[in-house]
Design an enzyme around this catalytic site. Structure first.
Site, short mmCIF file in Angstrom:
data_model
loop_
_atom_site.label_atom_id
_atom_site.label_comp_id
_atom_site.label_asym_id
_atom_site.label_seq_id
_atom_site.Cartn_x
_atom_site.Cartn_y
_atom_site.Cartn_z
N THR A 15 -11.14 2.94 -2.30
CA THR A 15 -9.91 3.09 -1.54
C THR A 15 -9.90 4.53 -1.06
O THR A 15 -10.68 5.32 -1.55
CB THR A 15 -8.73 2.91 -2.54
N VAL B 39 -5.07 -10.19 -3.11
CA VAL B 39 -4.30 -8.95 -2.99
C VAL B 39 -4.75 -7.99 -4.09
O VAL B 39 -4.78 -8.35 -5.27
CB VAL B 39 -2.78 -9.21 -3.13
N GLY B 40 -5.11 -6.78 -3.72
CA GLY B 40 -5.53 -5.77 -4.69
C GLY B 40 -4.38 -4.87 -5.10
O GLY B 40 -3.20 -5.19 -4.90
N ASP B 41 -4.72 -3.72 -5.65
CA ASP B 41 -3.70 -2.81 -6.17
C ASP B 41 -3.02 -1.94 -5.11
O ASP B 41 -1.89 -1.48 -5.31
CB ASP B 41 -4.34 -1.86 -7.20
N THR C 218 -7.70 4.20 -7.64
CA THR C 218 -8.76 3.61 -6.82
C THR C 218 -9.73 2.88 -7.74
O THR C 218 -9.87 3.24 -8.91
CB THR C 218 -9.51 4.68 -6.00
N GLY C 219 -10.38 1.86 -7.21
CA GLY C 219 -11.35 1.11 -8.00
C GLY C 219 -11.02 -0.37 -8.00
O GLY C 219 -10.40 -0.87 -7.06
N GLY D 139 -9.24 -3.43 -8.17
CA GLY D 139 -7.80 -3.63 -8.05
C GLY D 139 -7.19 -4.49 -9.14
O GLY D 139 -6.05 -4.27 -9.55
N1 GLY Z 1 -8.76 -0.78 -5.02
C1 GLY Z 1 -8.89 -1.58 -3.89
C2 GLY Z 1 -8.83 -3.00 -4.17
O1 GLY Z 1 -9.19 -3.44 -5.25
O2 GLY Z 1 -8.44 -3.73 -3.30
#
Ligand code: GLY
Length: 279
Positions: free
Chosen positions: A155, A184-186, A205-206, A208
């Site tokens: 991200t 849907v991620g974080d 980041t990473g 999600g």
């Molecule tokens: N960190 C971005 C995602 O997992 O979508």
């Protein structure tokens, strides 16, 4: 004393994603320099965070905007979020044809609604005049039909603090590799990929799913606010206690004074600046 006003020292921190990828430290510093330029000229944290985030979205080495990773069906869908320390939030989820989703998220800050998703988000963005352009995206090696390849969910994220003490966190992503189009991620979930409140902000980041299960950004914020932990110790606690080591995850954070701090259990370019220092 009547009329006295306490100025804060402006600062910024940004990251270019946790996980494998090209060397992107210098690219990241271009965005940090831009934010520093805005802040040292007296600009707002909001302007600095958004403009730095746009630079990262426009640079194809990052998994955000133009460089977004493809979903398993080859589609490219972008997410972004923004939050101010005084309680405003905006986020967009799975936007098609949107190379700068952070600009759409920022436009939501003063709206009654906080978040928009997919087609509805794009229709709203069209009404507001946001650029609509096909994002080609990046195919992770062997992504289609190859479950053995490495998963990454990097991200981009920026946190800026201005001379008035305002703090803003902005994050943007193309999502995690090897994930379907509806996932849907974080990044667009408050408390998971980001949190900003009362002079302190955190961005993650990473992977999600791991970040979301941990409500990572809010938990680290809360730990620091408990006053028992320094910001650095809270971030270490979050990474080591809330995230299993097999999940690539990183964080950045910025408080009411001093430069920011970054931490990760994998590669994560990050850079910070405080007025009076060099990048
Ligand atoms: N960190 C971005 C995602 O997992 O979508």
């Amino acid at each position: 004393m009547k009329g006295a006003c306490k100025m804060t020292i402006p600062a910024v921190i940004a990251h270019g994603g946790a996980g494998p990828g090209p060397d992107r430290q210098e690219n990241l510093e271009v965005a940090v320099r831009k934010a520093a330029e805005i802040l040292s000229a007296g600009g707002s944290a909001l302007d600095a965070a958004v403009q730095a985030c746009v630079i990262l979205e426009d640079d194809p080495v990052f998994n955000a905007g133009t460089g977004s990773v493809m979903r398993t069906d080859g589609s490219v869908l972008t997410d972004a979020s923004i939050q101010t320390g005084d309680g405003k939030v905006g986020f967009v989820i799975a936007m098609e044809d949107t190379p700068n989703p952070i600009l759409v998220a920022a436009d939501l800050l003063d709206e009654e609604i906080n978040g928009l998703t997919s087609q509805g988000a794009r229709i709203w963005a069209d009404e507001k005049g946001h650029v609509k352009r096909k994002v080609q995206g990046v195919s992770p090696k062997g992504q289609i039909g190859d479950s053995q390849t490495e998963i990454f969910g990097d991200t981009v994220g920026v946190i800026a603090r201005d001379k008035e003490g305002a703090i803003v966190v902005a994050t943007s992503t193309g999502g995690c590799s090897h994930r379907p189009p509806g996932r849907v991620g974080d990044v667009p979930l408050p408390g998971s990929g980001f949190w900003a409140q009362e002079g302190l902000a955190v961005a993650a980041t990473g992977i999600g799913e791991a970040i979301t299960r941990a409500l990572l950004s809010y938990k680290v914020y809360e730990k620091t606010k408990s006053m028992k932990f320094s910001l650095e110790d809270s971030m270490k606690w979050g990474l080591e206690s809330l995230i299993a080591p097999e999940h690539s995850v990183g964080m950045i954070a910025l408080g009411p004074k001093g430069p920011g701090f970054g931490i990760s259990n994998t590669d994560m370019p990050w850079s910070t600046w405080e007025d009076g220092t060099s990048i």
